[in-house]
Design a protein around this motif. Sequence first.
Motif, short mmCIF file in Angstrom:
data_model
loop_
_atom_site.label_atom_id
_atom_site.label_comp_id
_atom_site.label_asym_id
_atom_site.label_seq_id
_atom_site.Cartn_x
_atom_site.Cartn_y
_atom_site.Cartn_z
N HIS A 1 -5.18 20.66 -18.90
CA HIS A 1 -5.87 19.83 -17.90
C HIS A 1 -5.33 18.40 -17.88
CE1 HIS A 1 -9.72 22.49 -17.50
NE2 HIS A 1 -8.70 22.95 -16.82
N THR A 2 -5.20 17.79 -19.07
CA THR A 2 -4.74 16.40 -19.11
C THR A 2 -3.32 16.29 -18.57
OG1 THR A 2 -6.14 15.98 -21.04
CG2 THR A 2 -4.41 14.38 -20.58
N ALA A 3 -2.47 17.26 -18.91
CA ALA A 3 -1.10 17.25 -18.39
C ALA A 3 -1.07 17.43 -16.88
CB ALA A 3 -0.28 18.35 -19.06
N GLY A 4 -1.96 18.28 -16.38
CA GLY A 4 -2.02 18.50 -14.93
C GLY A 4 -2.43 17.26 -14.17
N PHE A 5 -3.47 16.59 -14.66
CA PHE A 5 -3.91 15.35 -14.00
C PHE A 5 -2.89 14.23 -14.21
CE2 PHE A 5 -8.14 17.46 -14.40
CZ PHE A 5 -8.40 17.54 -13.04
N ALA A 6 -2.20 14.25 -15.35
CA ALA A 6 -1.16 13.24 -15.58
C ALA A 6 -0.01 13.42 -14.59
CB ALA A 6 -0.64 13.33 -17.01
N MET A 7 0.36 14.67 -14.29
CA MET A 7 1.40 14.90 -13.30
C MET A 7 0.97 14.38 -11.93
SD MET A 7 4.43 16.02 -12.56
CE MET A 7 5.00 17.24 -13.77
N GLN A 8 -0.29 14.62 -11.57
CA GLN A 8 -0.80 14.06 -10.32
C GLN A 8 -0.69 12.55 -10.34
OE1 GLN A 8 -4.79 15.42 -9.52
NE2 GLN A 8 -4.14 17.48 -8.94
N THR A 9 -1.07 11.94 -11.45
CA THR A 9 -1.03 10.49 -11.57
C THR A 9 0.39 9.95 -11.44
OG1 THR A 9 -2.98 10.51 -12.99
CG2 THR A 9 -1.63 8.52 -13.05
N PHE A 10 1.35 10.64 -12.06
CA PHE A 10 2.75 10.23 -11.94
C PHE A 10 3.21 10.23 -10.49
CE2 PHE A 10 7.20 11.65 -11.62
CZ PHE A 10 7.83 10.53 -12.16
N LEU A 11 2.91 11.30 -9.77
CA LEU A 11 3.34 11.40 -8.38
C LEU A 11 2.57 10.45 -7.48
CD1 LEU A 11 3.83 15.25 -8.32
CD2 LEU A 11 5.62 13.54 -8.00
N ILE A 12 1.31 10.20 -7.81
CA ILE A 12 0.53 9.18 -7.10
C ILE A 12 1.20 7.82 -7.27
CG2 ILE A 12 -1.63 7.85 -7.20
CD1 ILE A 12 -3.06 10.52 -7.76
N GLY A 13 1.62 7.52 -8.50
CA GLY A 13 2.29 6.25 -8.76
C GLY A 13 3.59 6.13 -7.99
N CYS A 14 4.38 7.20 -7.96
CA CYS A 14 5.65 7.17 -7.23
C CYS A 14 5.43 6.95 -5.74
CB CYS A 14 6.42 8.47 -7.46
SG CYS A 14 7.01 8.70 -9.15
N GLY A 15 4.45 7.66 -5.18
CA GLY A 15 4.14 7.47 -3.77
C GLY A 15 3.68 6.06 -3.48
N GLY A 16 2.88 5.50 -4.40
CA GLY A 16 2.39 4.14 -4.23
C GLY A 16 3.50 3.10 -4.26
N VAL A 17 4.49 3.31 -5.12
CA VAL A 17 5.60 2.36 -5.23
C VAL A 17 6.36 2.28 -3.91
CG1 VAL A 17 7.84 1.94 -6.30
CG2 VAL A 17 5.90 2.56 -7.72
N ILE A 18 6.77 3.42 -3.40
CA ILE A 18 7.60 3.44 -2.19
C ILE A 18 6.81 2.94 -0.98
CG2 ILE A 18 8.96 4.88 -0.64
CD1 ILE A 18 9.45 6.73 -3.06
N ALA A 19 5.57 3.39 -0.86
CA ALA A 19 4.75 2.96 0.28
C ALA A 19 4.47 1.46 0.24
CB ALA A 19 3.44 3.74 0.31
N GLY A 20 4.23 0.94 -0.96
CA GLY A 20 3.97 -0.49 -1.08
C GLY A 20 5.18 -1.34 -0.70
N LEU A 21 6.36 -0.86 -1.03
CA LEU A 21 7.59 -1.60 -0.73
C LEU A 21 8.05 -1.45 0.72
CD1 LEU A 21 9.71 -0.76 -3.91
CD2 LEU A 21 8.65 -2.96 -3.37
N LEU A 22 7.55 -0.45 1.41
CA LEU A 22 8.10 -0.09 2.71
C LEU A 22 8.11 -1.23 3.73
CD1 LEU A 22 9.44 2.29 4.01
CD2 LEU A 22 7.20 3.18 4.66
N PRO A 23 7.00 -1.97 3.94
CA PRO A 23 7.08 -3.06 4.92
C PRO A 23 8.13 -4.11 4.57
CG PRO A 23 4.79 -2.52 4.45
CD PRO A 23 5.62 -1.78 3.44
N THR A 24 8.28 -4.43 3.28
CA THR A 24 9.30 -5.40 2.87
C THR A 24 10.70 -4.86 3.08
OG1 THR A 24 7.82 -6.40 1.24
CG2 THR A 24 10.18 -6.76 0.93
#
Length: 443
Positions: free
Chosen positions: A141-164
């Motif tokens: 369970h912890t590994a599964g939610f951690a994988m979600q968190t990792f991909l959430i973080g990656c999506g957040g990085v690119i989306a946050g940088l996109l306007p700049t």
Amino acid sequence: MSISTLKPRLSFWQLWNMSFGFFGIQFGFTLQNTNTSRIFSTLGADIGSLSILWLAAPLTGMLVQPIIGYLSDNTWHEFWGRRRPFFFAGAILAAISMFLLPNASVLWLAVIFLWMMDSAINISMEPFRAFVGDKLASEQHTAGFAMQTFLIGCGGVIAGLLPTILTDYLGVSNVPVNGAIPDTVRYAFYIGGSVFAAAVTWTVFSSTEIPPADLEKFKQERKNNQGFVKALVEILSGFAKMPKTMVQLALVQFFTWVAFFAMWVYTTPSVAALVFHTADAQSAGYQEGGNWVGIMFSVYGGVSALAAFLLPVLARITSRKLVHMLCLLIGGVSLASMFLITSKMMMLLPMVGVGIAWASVLTMPYAILAGALPANKMGYYMGLFNFFVVIPQIIAGVVLGPLVKNFFSNQSVYALVIGGVCMIVAGVLCLIVNDDADVVSTV
């Protein structure tokens, strides 16, 4: 033999595929979180009304997630499975909404489009939490939610940088013309809608689901559960039947999500005022501040992606609730410290601490909760748990605006301080949480 021991251990890439949709979901959420206040302000909203206008987000979550959780628990299709129909339908609706929101010409229309977008994102997102409980044995369970968190973080990085990226490298205009939303924001949402749909579709067609253990019994129970009134009664009755661990986590969640709501609503006007020295949403400085907030939010997304795989290791060494407590304390101090910063580059530093907290918020409560829930109602209870994400945001939305306007002379940074204090309180409240994993580890 427990049901969880019958579930096969999934490989890294199987965890990746079943979680990849969250990359797109967070792409959408990050664009929403970094740009909604900017859009509303550009269309004429004042600082005192921002938090009220933002209420669309938590209200849709409160209404949609328990219903979708209940419906997905009572769904089975030979091809689509249980959760994946909702992943896919929500993704299509979210992509459409993301094309509409930045084209709003007046404030009320932007609010309507936000309702549409957030409802669609919640339709797609809610079953992802239950998906982990469905497919993984408790030790994963912890590994599964951690994988979600990792991909959430990656999506957040690119989306946050996109306007700049669009402004600095592709020459897209970042200036509102005749009161319209800047091209950078519009193009970022177009890209985001496309990424959202593509990422969720990848999970839909690359992952399978485990059918109910007794399919005929499941079909009969589903038939008996039909009817709106019966469904509504069962949804509402769940509050009285919540596991003790869920009640304890609800208190932690309450103060946690007041903090994040305050950050999402008020970081843009705070940075514009503290760093770019303007409150005029039509000015180039304010829009530049909006881009910088995207960079700030990409930092906390990136940190959360890196922390996602470290937190499970620390949790095994200590405990999940101890790790969560420490992360929230770090995040709370970091968020409150923004009050003291006037340098653009220094504004990135608190986001490191916020990112550590964000990684834990997306992982630890759900990992703790999954082990305390009945398997046949995993989707419903995960949806019900969302009440304790959205109710604090609703309260914050009603309270923070008048506080900022009437007590803090429209200085929105004080809302960030309040958020930081709330996150510290949430960290302390982790001490009351009982985690079944702690009990098992001592046996």
